[in-house]
Design an enzyme around this catalytic site. Sequence first.
Site, PDB file in Angstrom:
ATOM      1  N   ALA A  15       0.824  -1.209   0.000  1.00 38.39           N
ATOM      2  CA  ALA A  15       0.000   0.000   0.000  1.00 38.39           C
ATOM      3  C   ALA A  15       0.856   1.256   0.000  1.00 38.39           C
ATOM      4  CB  ALA A  15      -0.943  -0.006   1.204  1.00 38.39           C
ATOM      5  N   ARG A  25       3.955   9.771 -10.020  1.00 41.42           N
ATOM      6  CA  ARG A  25       3.614   9.827 -11.443  1.00 41.42           C
ATOM      7  C   ARG A  25       2.882  11.121 -11.794  1.00 41.42           C
ATOM      8  NH1 ARG A  25       2.460   4.068 -10.749  1.00 41.42           N
ATOM      9  NH2 ARG A  25       4.011   2.873 -11.934  1.00 41.42           N
ATOM     10  N   SER A  44       8.522  -3.103  -0.739  1.00 38.09           N
ATOM     11  CA  SER A  44       7.906  -3.443  -2.021  1.00 38.09           C
ATOM     12  C   SER A  44       8.147  -4.906  -2.390  1.00 38.09           C
ATOM     13  CB  SER A  44       8.438  -2.523  -3.123  1.00 38.09           C
ATOM     14  OG  SER A  44       7.700  -2.651  -4.312  1.00 38.09           O
ATOM     15  N   CYS A  48       2.970 -12.629   0.074  1.00 34.11           N
ATOM     16  CA  CYS A  48       2.276 -13.881  -0.266  1.00 34.11           C
ATOM     17  C   CYS A  48       3.242 -14.942  -0.780  1.00 34.11           C
ATOM     18  CB  CYS A  48       1.194 -13.618  -1.306  1.00 34.11           C
ATOM     19  SG  CYS A  48      -0.084 -12.469  -0.754  1.00 34.11           S
ATOM     20  N   ARG A  75      13.562   7.440  -8.841  1.00 29.62           N
ATOM     21  CA  ARG A  75      12.304   8.077  -9.233  1.00 29.62           C
ATOM     22  C   ARG A  75      11.945   9.235  -8.305  1.00 29.62           C
ATOM     23  NH1 ARG A  75       7.883   3.632  -9.550  1.00 29.62           N
ATOM     24  NH2 ARG A  75       6.773   5.293 -10.642  1.00 29.62           N
ATOM     25  N   ASP A 289      -3.466  -3.320   4.877  1.00 31.11           N
ATOM     26  CA  ASP A 289      -3.941  -4.217   5.933  1.00 31.11           C
ATOM     27  C   ASP A 289      -4.300  -3.489   7.219  1.00 31.11           C
ATOM     28  OD1 ASP A 289      -3.352  -6.136   4.075  1.00 31.11           O
ATOM     29  OD2 ASP A 289      -1.633  -6.979   5.148  1.00 31.11           O
ATOM     30  N   ASN A 311      -2.654  -3.146  -2.645  1.00 33.67           N
ATOM     31  CA  ASN A 311      -2.163  -2.472  -3.845  1.00 33.67           C
ATOM     32  C   ASN A 311      -3.218  -1.544  -4.437  1.00 33.67           C
ATOM     33  OD1 ASN A 311       0.650  -3.293  -4.939  1.00 33.67           O
ATOM     34  ND2 ASN A 311      -0.173  -5.195  -4.111  1.00 33.67           N
ATOM     35  N   TYR A 432     -15.460 -22.762 -23.373  1.00 34.45           N
ATOM     36  CA  TYR A 432     -15.505 -24.228 -23.357  1.00 34.45           C
ATOM     37  C   TYR A 432     -14.570 -24.807 -24.413  1.00 34.45           C
ATOM     38  CZ  TYR A 432     -16.780 -28.908 -24.827  1.00 34.45           C
ATOM     39  OH  TYR A 432     -16.707 -30.214 -25.197  1.00 34.45           O
TER      40      TYR A 432
END
Length: 462
Positions: A15, A25, A44, A48, A75, A289, A311, A432
């Site tokens: 986050a 940006r 970053s 998971c 950046r 979270d 995210n 299918y």
Amino acid sequence: MAARERLLVIGGDAAGMSAASQARRRRGPDELEIVVVERGWHASYSACGIPYYVGGVVDDLDALIARTPAEFRDRGIDLRLRTEAVEIDLDGGRVRIRSLDEGGEHWEPYDDLMIATGADPIRPRLPGADAAGVHGVQILGDGVAIRRVLEEEKPRRAVVVGGGYIGLEMAEAMVMRGLEVSLVDAADQPMGTLDPDMGAIVADAMRGIGVQLHLGEPVEGFDASPEGRVTAVRTGSRTLPADLVVLGLGVKPASGLARDAGVETGPTGGIVTDRRMRTRAERVWAAGDCVETRHLVSGAPVAIALGTHANKQGRVAGVNLGGGYATFPGVVGTAVSKICDVEVARTGLNEREAAAAGFATLSVVVESTTRAGYHPGAAKMTTKLIAERRSGRLLGAQIVGRENAAKRVDGLAIALWHGMTVEEMTGLDLGYAPPFAPVWDPVLIAARKAADAVERDMRSGS
């Protein structure tokens, strides 16, 4: 020329870095200074992916890191690792910062504050819980520590405490490393977010890979050697020898820093925000979270710790901080996991949650195959749908099966998002071909069975 503003971000994972990146940006370094403080060694990264790093499926730790600190600095984002926020002064517009390596403290001012402190693992307040060899799993450093133990100390017996997603994935990782694995849970089934009938399928799968399950047994304590290293896990029924213990008891929003400063938290313990991720404190934002959000099916506040939500929420906050406009509408509670070759998925509400939300429900359980039955590789899968009586509105879904089963939950999540009925779902134009699905996809079969159940219920007048 307008004075340059300053954005201070607390927390450098999903986050926090999404917010910082989106804000950058839209506003250059001459217009907006961005400082991110992160108490860990990494930023970053994919939390998971920790069980897969521990299990050896992923060998390169760097593969779990999306961007390095140097890339962020290039950046124009000042990312400071091993730096902890210890106090927020809302009136003064500043945060007290501590260097974890050097020990000094100082105040950092802000014009806008972004709180992305994540979640804290639940650790039991039990005798021996602080013994060496008892590990939580939350940040990447936890995974590094567990893997180091596996490779350097060569433990033979592992006990996993807790049968949620992380607990089951870590149990699988220990099996893959060749350990004898026991899993202890106070609940009567693993995966408490599933209904008992679906959880029973998961339990059978766990036993099938060699995990000894001890369900309905709360942990009472941890035994340790004179040197302070864990040697066993005690329940009311048994003592399980252990060279390594992994806690998978879930997490809670890490909202204490914000709450102590006067930022409002909700009934879940998460920080309260609006749809743009603004808190009720002036120029203070939060995401990930540590926040609570709205469940789009029940309408209730929920705190669901997933990188997908973190995210998206971070991006929304960053867009708004950068002068744009974005909102986060809520969640339907979609989650997937895998235990060896068994895939598990759920979305929406289970039967218990639906009843708590005041719904009268009907449920159907359907067994099918992931491909056309005659095609090589066709595997069994079980799909459960929960629908509202009378209206037939889909309320929730669960899937347990083999390869290519779990991702079918995505179509069900979309149906939930749009408030579809199970009758409407029977006409969905799903892909299918024999290598991918039977001519009647398992989702369509389950929807048809659920629609039939709703119609019978209507005719019976019950």
